[in-house]
Every structure is written in structure tokens, then in C-alpha cells.
Design an enzyme around this catalytic site. Structure first.
Site, PDB file in Angstrom:
ATOM      1  N   GLU A 276       0.943  -1.231  -0.055  1.00  0.00           N
ATOM      2  CA  GLU A 276      -0.080  -0.132   0.086  1.00  0.00           C
ATOM      3  C   GLU A 276       0.867   1.176   0.083  1.00  0.00           C
ATOM      4  O   GLU A 276       0.508   2.304  -0.612  1.00  0.00           O
ATOM      5  CB  GLU A 276      -0.942   0.103   1.182  1.00  0.00           C
ATOM      6  CG  GLU A 276      -2.027  -0.685   0.976  1.00  0.00           C
ATOM      7  CD  GLU A 276      -3.301  -0.384   2.204  1.00  0.00           C
ATOM      8  OE1 GLU A 276      -2.984   0.253   3.014  1.00  0.00           O
ATOM      9  OE2 GLU A 276      -4.220  -0.608   1.841  1.00  0.00           O
TER      10      GLU A 276
ATOM     11  N   HIS B 251       9.832 -26.386   0.373  1.00  0.00           N
ATOM     12  CA  HIS B 251       9.416 -27.733  -0.273  1.00  0.00           C
ATOM     13  C   HIS B 251       8.112 -27.184  -1.119  1.00  0.00           C
ATOM     14  O   HIS B 251       7.497 -28.003  -1.464  1.00  0.00           O
ATOM     15  CB  HIS B 251       9.252 -28.466   0.635  1.00  0.00           C
ATOM     16  CG  HIS B 251      10.173 -28.887   1.515  1.00  0.00           C
ATOM     17  ND1 HIS B 251      11.116 -29.670   1.320  1.00  0.00           N
ATOM     18  CD2 HIS B 251      10.580 -28.478   2.659  1.00  0.00           C
ATOM     19  CE1 HIS B 251      12.178 -29.952   2.314  1.00  0.00           C
ATOM     20  NE2 HIS B 251      11.670 -29.092   3.033  1.00  0.00           N
TER      21      HIS B 251
ATOM     22  N   LYS C  92     -13.152   1.145  -2.120  1.00  0.00           N
ATOM     23  CA  LYS C  92     -14.191   1.238  -1.040  1.00  0.00           C
ATOM     24  C   LYS C  92     -15.404   1.846  -1.423  1.00  0.00           C
ATOM     25  O   LYS C  92     -16.529   1.776  -1.137  1.00  0.00           O
ATOM     26  CB  LYS C  92     -13.658   2.054   0.056  1.00  0.00           C
ATOM     27  CG  LYS C  92     -12.497   1.203   1.043  1.00  0.00           C
ATOM     28  CD  LYS C  92     -12.023   2.277   2.207  1.00  0.00           C
ATOM     29  CE  LYS C  92     -11.472   1.502   3.242  1.00  0.00           C
ATOM     30  NZ  LYS C  92     -11.067   2.094   4.535  1.00  0.00           N
TER      31      LYS C  92
HETATM   32  O1  LIG Z   1      -8.805   1.807  10.233  1.00  0.00           O
HETATM   33  P1  LIG Z   1      -9.874   1.795   9.039  1.00  0.00           P
HETATM   34  O2  LIG Z   1     -10.122   3.311   8.678  1.00  0.00           O
HETATM   35  O3  LIG Z   1     -10.915   1.021   9.200  1.00  0.00           O
HETATM   36  O4  LIG Z   1      -9.127   1.197   7.790  1.00  0.00           O
HETATM   37  C1  LIG Z   1      -8.630  -0.045   7.725  1.00  0.00           C
HETATM   38  C2  LIG Z   1      -7.968  -0.101   6.279  1.00  0.00           C
HETATM   39  O5  LIG Z   1      -8.775   0.411   5.369  1.00  0.00           O
HETATM   40  C3  LIG Z   1      -8.157   0.429   4.013  1.00  0.00           C
HETATM   41  O6  LIG Z   1      -8.381  -0.786   3.497  1.00  0.00           O
HETATM   42  C4  LIG Z   1      -6.828   1.191   3.858  1.00  0.00           C
HETATM   43  O7  LIG Z   1      -6.215   1.190   2.467  1.00  0.00           O
HETATM   44  C5  LIG Z   1      -6.024   0.410   5.045  1.00  0.00           C
HETATM   45  O8  LIG Z   1      -4.587   1.065   4.782  1.00  0.00           O
HETATM   46  C6  LIG Z   1      -6.627   0.744   6.364  1.00  0.00           C
HETATM   47  O9  LIG Z   1      -5.697  -0.028   7.185  1.00  0.00           O
END
Ligand SMILES: O=P(O)(O)OC[C@H]1O[C@H](O)[C@H](O)[C@@H](O)[C@@H]1O
Length: 431
Positions: free
Chosen positions: A271, A292, A403
Site C-alpha cells: 500500500e 518444499h 471502497k
Molecule cells: O482503520 P480503518 O479506517 O478501518 O481502515 C482499515 C484499512 O482500510 C483500507 O483498506 C486502507 O487501505 C488500509 O490502509 C486501512 O488499514
């Protein structure tokens, strides 16, 4: 954390000693930038200040109601789960509560796990920096209902770690739950040395001061030269190798307890550095098991790999019993640790013999101090790599895209990303 770059010098792709010396000038400049960012507590760089800035007493007192828990269930995803899981898996002792992580919304797995837990004696550790992540919030709603159905007062069993605002903060305030902050300016994947990673370790009774001391040792070792700073040696060599074609980095710990560390490392590396067509794809392997399985590919497959071999130098003794079977007599009298270490050396030599670049990373043992140093060291390595590559280390726009698309599909608002999902091209082959 000790880093040995000998295995990159004559490799293909490889980095010569001269190249490393030239690169060291860029390391000096990058270090100045990193130091300035730390001084100003700038977003991202602030993560490298965590050892000193974390209020360990606040963590201990937030989890105090849960120290007799039989099980700890972390509900989080990505950086809000992997750090806690890494520490828990590395440090777990025989008397510690069982630790579970819900970092997926698989409808088969979630109810099964909840059915198997002693909910009235389970501590629920909900973690989300943003407080809005759909997977985490959905899982928490399911956990909460399962507890209510089992007659357990979930408000008595839950600790929350989140940012200053958001749904989770509102929920913690509304129910007066014990809560911990995600420090300002610290992206999730860099937050293991904050309450995000440390709350579970505190419930398990691990020595938070020692974790912090290990991280502080690594922080103190940062200097303007890769030849004096193991973390920078790792980050700079990985960067130079990626530029020369080693676009995959296989992280291969020789210790079961560090298997989850490789997952944590994968998120950090992927990331942070996967931007603008650049980056180095982290893969995960476990020594000796994957000798292996994966090693054939590492040694004889495409020449686009760096292999990182990681081990603790101190291991518990587990003698291999003597045997009168002639072919096995060489094993008797040594220990499983001797065998694993021999495999570590043999794998390094085998890769070197075929010209594959190898970096050896060693930590003193699998304990709080060594873990603190390793986690901090790899974060610093990653920040340095990002500086050298000129990428925006602390953002993750590509993840945010997905997202938004998922949220749009679920009716959580108008997001143009969701339309791209509807417009996807299909070439479906049915039976
Ligand atoms: O801690 P939050 O806001 O729930 O985010 C959880 C995760 O969300 C996304 O996938 C980001 O790319 C991550 O870097 C992050 O750790």
C-alpha cells in the site's frame, strides 16, 4: 534488527558496493526529509515518533476490565488488524487468552467463529481509524447482536480504538465504552506501535515498555547513512533492486511465530510503495515449509525477485532424539533450531549460487524488544524506500477507489466508481 546485504552484491539483478555508496548520498538527503517530517509531526512521518509518544498507561487502563478474558476478538481490517495479529501471534504464551481476528466478512466464517467463542468471557477489540470501514462496522454489528442473543452485555465486553470522529467514535461515546485514540497523522499500516497494535498485547499481559524500548532503539539508530542504519540498508537495497528488475520481494521468516509478520509487511510494502507504476510486490513464504513449495520458483523462475530471509538468532532448545536408524543418525544430538538455522543458511547459499538477490535480516529473539525493533525498522525502511522512489508513501488512493465502488453498490451514496462496476466487460464461459 541486523541486515546483511552480502547476498545482493553479486546477484542478478544485484547492486554493487559502489552503487550502494552512490545511493548513500540519496539516503542522506532522504534521511533529512524524514527527520524534518518527524520534527514537524507531519502526516505519515509522525508514525516514526510513536515509540515516545504513546501513552502506555492509557492503553493498560482501557483494557484493565478485560485482562481475565479467555478470548480476545479483534474486529478490524488491514492496518487495523494486522499489527495486533502480528504481535499476538509472535508473543503468545501458553497462558494467554486465545486471540482471534475478524478481518473478513465471509458469511460462513463469521457465525462459525462466533458460535465457537465463550462470548461472556470474550473481550471485543474493535479498531477502525476512520470509523467508517464497511467490513469492520458490519462485523461489529454482527458480533454485537451475537452477544445480545447470548445474553451478554456487549458494552461491558468491548474496547474501541478509533479516530477523533466517525461512527465508531460516536458509538463509543454513546455507550461510554473504554476507548483509545489512533494518533494523529499515523496511517493504519504504520500504526502497530500505537493503541491499534498494542491493545491486544496489553490484554495478553505483554511488556509494552519493552516493545516501546525496542522501537526506540531502532529509532535512535536512524542516521544519514545506510551503512550505519540497518533499516535504511534494507529499504535502500530493496529500492535499488526493484529499479534493477527485482519487482517482487518474497518475505520468508524462519519462525512460525513470524508468519503473520509477513502479512503485516505485505500491507506496509504494497500500500505504501505501489504508486505511479512503481513498487515491489510483497509475497509471503515461511521457512522451512516453503522450501518444499516456493523455493524452486525463487531459484529458477523469472529473475524478478528479491528474497528476504528473516530469523531470530535465539531459539528455544528442542533436541532431536538420537536414533539408531543409520540414515538419520546425523540428526540425533542436534536440535530443531539447529536444523532450521541450517536450512536458513542453506537456502541463502542456494539462492546466491544461482544469482538470486537475498537480504538476510536477523532479530535477537522473538520477544517484545526484538519485535518493537523489527516493526519500527521495517516502517523506517518503507518510508526511506518511498522517499527514494519519490512516491506518496502515506496515501492509498487505489484502495479508496474500491471502497467507494463497494459503498455505491450497497446503496451507501452516489459514487461514480460504482458505475464502473456496472459497466464491466464480461466474457463468461458457462458449462
Ligand atoms: O482503520 P480503518 O479506517 O478501518 O481502515 C482499515 C484499512 O482500510 C483500507 O483498506 C486502507 O487501505 C488500509 O490502509 C486501512 O488499514
Amino acid at each position: 534488527m541486523h541486515v546483511d546485504l552480502g547476498g545482493v552484491l553479486g546477484a542478478t539483478p544485484g547492486v554493487s558496493r559502489d552503487s550502494l555508496e552512490r545511493l548513500d548520498e540519496q539516503v542522506a538527503t532522504a534521511h533529512e526529509r524524514i527527520a524534518a517530517g518527524r520534527d514537524d509531526h507531519e502526516r505519515g512521518y509522525a508514525a516514526l515518533n510513536l515509540p515516545a509518544r504513546v501513552d502506555l498507561d492509557a492503553i493498560r487502563s482501557a483494557v484493565a476490565p478485560f485482562t481475565d478474558a479467555e478470548a480476545v476478538l479483534t474486529v478490524g481490517i488491514g492496518g487495523s488488524a494486522l499489527g495486533a495479529a502480528t504481535l499476538a501471534d509472535a508473543l503468545a504464551g501458553p497462558d494467554d487468552p486465545d486471540v482471534y481476528v475478524l478481518d473478513n466478512v465471509d458469511p460462513e466464517h463469521v457465525p462459525r467463529l462466533l458460535d465457537s467463542l465463550p462470548l461472556e468471557r470474550t473481550a471485543v477489540n474493535v479498531v477502525s481509524k476512520s470509523g467508517t470501514t464497511a467490513e469492520t462496522l458490519s462485523n461489529f454489528l454482527v458480533v454485537r447482536e451475537a452477544m445480545a442473543d447470548a445474553g451478554v452485555d456487549w458494552t461491558e465486553r468491548t474496547v474501541v480504538t478509533t479516530g477523533e470522529s466517525g461512527n465508531l467514535r460516536a458509538l463509543a461515546d454513546a455507550h461510554d465504552l473504554p476507548s483509545l485514540p489512533v494518533p494523529d497523522g499515523v496511517p493504519g499500516r504504520f500504526s502497530v506501535l500505537s493503541p491499534v497494535g498494542l491493545a491486544v498485547a496489553a490484554i495478553q499481559g505483554h511488556d509494552l515498555d519493552a516493545i516501546r524500548a525496542g522501537a526506540a532503539e531502532a529509532a535512535d539508530s536512524l542516521s544519514g547513512s545506510l551503512f550505519e542504519t540497518p533499516a535504511y540498508a534494507y529499504g535502500a537495497a530493496a529500492y535499488a533492486l526493484a529499479n534493477r528488475g527485482a519487482t517482487t520481494n518474497a518475505m520468508m521468516p524462519y519462525a512460525e511465530r513470524l508468519e503473520t509478520f509477513a502479512e503485516w509487511f505485505a500491507q506496509l510494502w504494497a500500500e505504501s510503495l505501489g504508486k505511479d507504476g512503481l513498487g515491489q510486490t510483497p509475497t509471503r513464504a515461511l521457512g522451512a515449509t516453503d522450501q518444499h513449495s516456493q523455493l524452486q520458483l525463487y531459484r529458477a523462475g523469472p529473475r524478478e525477485k528479491l528474497v528476504t530471509l528473516l530469523r531470530p538468532t535465539d531459539r528455544p532448545a528442542c533436541p532431536i532424539p538420537e536414533t539408531d536408524l543409520e540414515g538419520l543418525s546425523y540428526l540425533g544430538g542436534s536440535t530443531l533450531g539447529d536444523l532450521l538455522d541450517a536450512e536458513f543458511d542453506a537456502t541463502g547459499a542456494s539462492l546466491a549460487a544461482s544469482g538470486v538477490p537475498v537480504i538476510r535480516v536477523e532479530i535477537d529473539g522473538i520477544d517484545e524488544r526484538s519485535l518493537g525493533a523489527l516493526l519500527y525498522g521495517m516502517e523506517a525502511a518503507c518510508v526511506l524506500y518511498g522517499e527514494l522512489a519519490g512516491v506518496s508513501t502515506f496515501t492509498q488512493p487505489a484502495v479508496e477507489w474500491g471502497k467507494r465502488a463497494a459503498r455505491g453498490l450497497l446503496g451507501g451514496g452516489e459514487f461514480e466508481e460504482a458505475e464502473a462496476v456496472e459497466e464491466r466487460t464480461s466474457l463468461r464461459i458457462d458449462p
